[in-house]
Design an enzyme around this catalytic site. Structure first.
Site, mmCIF file in Angstrom:
data_model
loop_
_atom_site.group_PDB
_atom_site.id
_atom_site.type_symbol
_atom_site.label_atom_id
_atom_site.label_comp_id
_atom_site.label_asym_id
_atom_site.label_seq_id
_atom_site.Cartn_x
_atom_site.Cartn_y
_atom_site.Cartn_z
ATOM 1 N N LYS A 192 -40.867 28.714 30.302
ATOM 2 C CA LYS A 192 -41.671 28.507 31.523
ATOM 3 C C LYS A 192 -41.881 29.981 31.851
ATOM 4 O O LYS A 192 -43.067 30.143 32.273
ATOM 5 C CB LYS A 192 -40.969 27.881 32.551
ATOM 6 C CG LYS A 192 -40.816 26.329 32.367
ATOM 7 C CD LYS A 192 -40.033 25.711 33.309
ATOM 8 C CE LYS A 192 -40.661 24.727 33.862
ATOM 9 N NZ LYS A 192 -40.017 23.847 34.898
ATOM 10 N N ASP A 196 -44.456 22.213 39.830
ATOM 11 C CA ASP A 196 -43.362 21.635 39.989
ATOM 12 C C ASP A 196 -42.957 21.455 41.712
ATOM 13 O O ASP A 196 -42.596 20.283 42.198
ATOM 14 C CB ASP A 196 -42.069 22.524 39.687
ATOM 15 C CG ASP A 196 -41.776 22.147 38.142
ATOM 16 O OD1 ASP A 196 -42.181 21.245 37.456
ATOM 17 O OD2 ASP A 196 -41.120 23.106 37.411
HETATM 18 N N1 LIG Z 1 -37.320 15.594 38.779
HETATM 19 C C1 LIG Z 1 -38.046 16.577 38.162
HETATM 20 O O1 LIG Z 1 -39.094 16.492 37.776
HETATM 21 C C2 LIG Z 1 -37.369 17.952 37.631
HETATM 22 C C3 LIG Z 1 -37.891 19.166 37.814
HETATM 23 C C4 LIG Z 1 -37.398 20.261 37.168
HETATM 24 C C5 LIG Z 1 -36.019 20.168 37.182
HETATM 25 N N2 LIG Z 1 -35.217 18.974 37.273
HETATM 26 C C6 LIG Z 1 -33.785 19.111 37.171
HETATM 27 O O2 LIG Z 1 -33.155 19.918 38.173
HETATM 28 C C7 LIG Z 1 -31.924 20.438 37.582
HETATM 29 C C8 LIG Z 1 -31.915 21.797 37.643
HETATM 30 O O3 LIG Z 1 -33.099 22.444 36.787
HETATM 31 P P1 LIG Z 1 -33.462 23.922 36.762
HETATM 32 O O4 LIG Z 1 -34.574 23.993 35.865
HETATM 33 O O5 LIG Z 1 -33.229 24.691 37.967
HETATM 34 O O6 LIG Z 1 -32.169 24.399 35.635
HETATM 35 P P2 LIG Z 1 -31.330 25.663 35.962
HETATM 36 O O7 LIG Z 1 -32.288 27.003 36.224
HETATM 37 O O8 LIG Z 1 -30.424 26.137 34.939
HETATM 38 O O9 LIG Z 1 -30.276 25.755 37.122
HETATM 39 C C9 LIG Z 1 -29.036 24.968 37.261
HETATM 40 C C10 LIG Z 1 -28.751 24.817 38.559
HETATM 41 O O10 LIG Z 1 -27.420 24.056 38.532
HETATM 42 C C11 LIG Z 1 -26.209 24.795 38.924
HETATM 43 N N3 LIG Z 1 -25.109 24.401 38.063
HETATM 44 C C12 LIG Z 1 -25.039 24.024 36.907
HETATM 45 N N4 LIG Z 1 -23.680 23.696 36.534
HETATM 46 C C13 LIG Z 1 -22.972 23.746 37.652
HETATM 47 C C14 LIG Z 1 -21.711 23.507 38.022
HETATM 48 N N5 LIG Z 1 -20.787 23.159 36.822
HETATM 49 N N6 LIG Z 1 -21.243 23.919 39.204
HETATM 50 C C15 LIG Z 1 -21.878 24.323 40.016
HETATM 51 N N7 LIG Z 1 -23.403 24.410 39.729
HETATM 52 C C16 LIG Z 1 -23.756 24.059 38.525
HETATM 53 C C17 LIG Z 1 -26.716 26.294 38.840
HETATM 54 O O11 LIG Z 1 -25.864 26.835 39.245
HETATM 55 P P3 LIG Z 1 -25.202 28.408 38.862
HETATM 56 O O12 LIG Z 1 -26.615 29.440 39.184
HETATM 57 O O13 LIG Z 1 -23.984 28.957 39.394
HETATM 58 O O14 LIG Z 1 -25.207 28.566 37.248
HETATM 59 C C18 LIG Z 1 -28.028 26.363 39.083
HETATM 60 O O15 LIG Z 1 -28.113 26.254 40.404
HETATM 61 C C19 LIG Z 1 -31.795 19.836 36.293
HETATM 62 O O16 LIG Z 1 -30.993 18.727 36.212
HETATM 63 C C20 LIG Z 1 -33.489 19.561 35.855
HETATM 64 O O17 LIG Z 1 -33.332 18.098 34.755
HETATM 65 C C21 LIG Z 1 -35.881 17.878 37.683
#
Ligand SMILES: NC(=O)c1ccc[n+]([C@@H]2O[C@H](COP(=O)([O-])OP(=O)(O)OC[C@H]3O[C@@H](n4cnc5c(N)ncnc54)[C@H](OP(=O)(O)O)[C@@H]3O)[C@@H](O)[C@H]2O)c1
Length: 277
Positions: free
Chosen positions: A70, A107
Site C-alpha cells: 500500500k 478505506d
Molecule cells: N473492515 C475492513 O475493511 C478493514 C480494512 C482495513 C483493516 N482491517 C482490519 O483492521 C486491523 C488492523 O489493520 P492494519 O492494516 O491497521 O494493521 P497494522 O498496521 O498491522 O496495525 C495493527 C494494529 O493492531 C495492534 N496490535 C496487533 N497485535 C496486538 C497485540 N497483541 N496487542 C495490542 N495491540 C496489537 C497494533 O499495535 P502495535 O502498534 O502496538 O503493534 C496496531 O495498532 C486488521 O485486523 C485488519 O484486517 C479491516
C-alpha cells in the site's frame, strides 16, 4: 457481438489468497452483466513497479493494492488524491489512458459509509471518538472522522509512539491515552472504533475493560472475522448500536469498481451474502 475490449482489474498483495475482494467485485460484475474480470495477484514488493507498469499493456484498467504494497504503490503513482497523501498509503489505482497511474485511498470513505449505513443516528459532532490501534487502518479512520467533524479523538495503542506519531500528523484534536488506561477513555465516547487486529480469528482477544462503555456510544470493529467480535457482543448487550467491519470492506470497493467498470455498484444484502458464502 462480443465487446471490443474486456476490462481487467484485480488485487495485488502478498499473500493474497485470503482476500475477499475477488468475491465482492466478481459479484458486482455478474450482477450488472459487465464482461470484465477481477483477479487476485500475489506480487512481492520488489516486483511491484514492474508489474504496475506492465498491467495496463495487458488490458488492466486498475487494481486494488493491499499489504505489503500500500505504501510502495503511492511512491510509484504519478497522481495522488489528497486523502491518499494524508493517509500515506494507496488501496485503489486507476490506470489512465495517458499512461499515468492515479492513486487513491478509499478505506476512510468505506469506514464512514459503513458507519453511516449501520448507525444512521450517529452524529459526528455529538461527542468524542475513542480509537483503539494506530496502524495503517487507524490512519484512514482518524482522517475520515476528523473530516466528518468529530470534535476530539482519544487514541490508544500498545506501542504508544505510533499513536504519538498520528497525533503529530493529525493535530490537537487527537489526544493520546496510555494503553493501560484504554478502558477509561471509553467513558465519554460517542463512538468507539477498534482498528487493532485483536479479536480476529487466530489473534489474541481484545482485553480492554469494557465496564465503562456507555449505552449511548456507537461501537464498530474493523475486524470482520468473526463478524460478531467480543467488543460488539458486549456493546450490544449494553444496548449500544453496533456496526460490524464487513461493510467497510464492501464500501471501500465501490469507488474503484465505478472507475474501472463504469457502473456505481450498490452495497446490499446480496453483496454481503456473496462474501459470506
Ligand atoms: N473492515 C475492513 O475493511 C478493514 C480494512 C482495513 C483493516 N482491517 C482490519 O483492521 C486491523 C488492523 O489493520 P492494519 O492494516 O491497521 O494493521 P497494522 O498496521 O498491522 O496495525 C495493527 C494494529 O493492531 C495492534 N496490535 C496487533 N497485535 C496486538 C497485540 N497483541 N496487542 C495490542 N495491540 C496489537 C497494533 O499495535 P502495535 O502498534 O502496538 O503493534 C496496531 O495498532 C486488521 O485486523 C485488519 O484486517 C479491516
Amino acid at each position: 457481438m462480443p465487446p471490443a475490449k474486456i476490462p481487467l482489474a484485480g488485487v495485488i498483495g502478498s499473500p493474497i489468497a485470503h482476500s475477499k475482494s475477488p468475491q465482492v467485485h466478481g459479484h458486482w460484475l455478474a450482477t450488472y452483466g459487465i464482461p470484465g474480470f477481477y483477479i487476485p495477484m500475489d506480487v512481492a514488493p520488489q516486483d511491484l513497479r514492474t508489474v504496475l507498469k506492465t498491467l495496463p499493456k495487458a488490458g488492466f484498467v486498475g487494481v486494488n493494492v493491499t499489504i505489503p504494497n500500500k505504501e510502495a504503490a503511492l511512491a510509484i503513482a504519478d497522481l495522488i488524491t489528497d486523502r491518499a497523501t494524508l493517509i500515506g498509503a494507496a488501496n485503489t489505482l486507476i490506470f489512465r489512458e495517458d499512461g499515468k497511474i492515479h492513486a487513491d485511498n478509499t478505506d476512510g470513505y468505506g469506514f464512514l459509509e459503513n458507519l453511516r449505513a449501520g448507525a444512521p443516528l450517529w452524529q459526528p459532532a455529538n461527542g468524542p471518538a475513542a480509537v483503539l490501534g494506530a496502524g495503517g487502518a487507524a490512519r484512514a479512520v482518524i482522517a475520515s472522522l476528523l473530516e466528518a467533524g468529530v470534535p476530539e479523538i482519544y487514541l490508544t495503542n500498545r506501542t504508544k509512539i505510533r499513536a504519538e506519531k498520528l497525533k503529530d500528523d493529525f493535530g490537537n484534536r487527537v489526544t493520546v491515552v496510555d494503553w493501560a488506561q484504554a478502558g477509561y477513555m471509553l467513558e465519554n465516547a460517542n463512538l468507539v472504533v477498534n482498528t487493532t487486529s485483536l479479536g480476529m480469528v487466530g489473534k489474541p482477544p481484545l482485553e480492554v475493560p469494557l465496564e465503562g462503555l456507555p449505552q449511548t456510544a456507537t461501537v464498530t470493529d474493523l475486524v470482520y472475522t468473526p463478524l460478531k467480535t467480543r467488543l460488539l457482543d458486549v456493546a450490544a448487550q449494553k444496548g449500544c448500536v453496533t456496526v460490524d467491519g464487513l461493510g467497510m470492506l464492501l464500501h471501500q470497493a465501490v469507488p474503484g469498481f465505478e472507475r474501472w467498470f463504469g457502473t456505481r455498484p450498490t452495497v446490499d444484502a446480496a453483496t454481503r451474502d456473496a462474501v459470506l458464502r
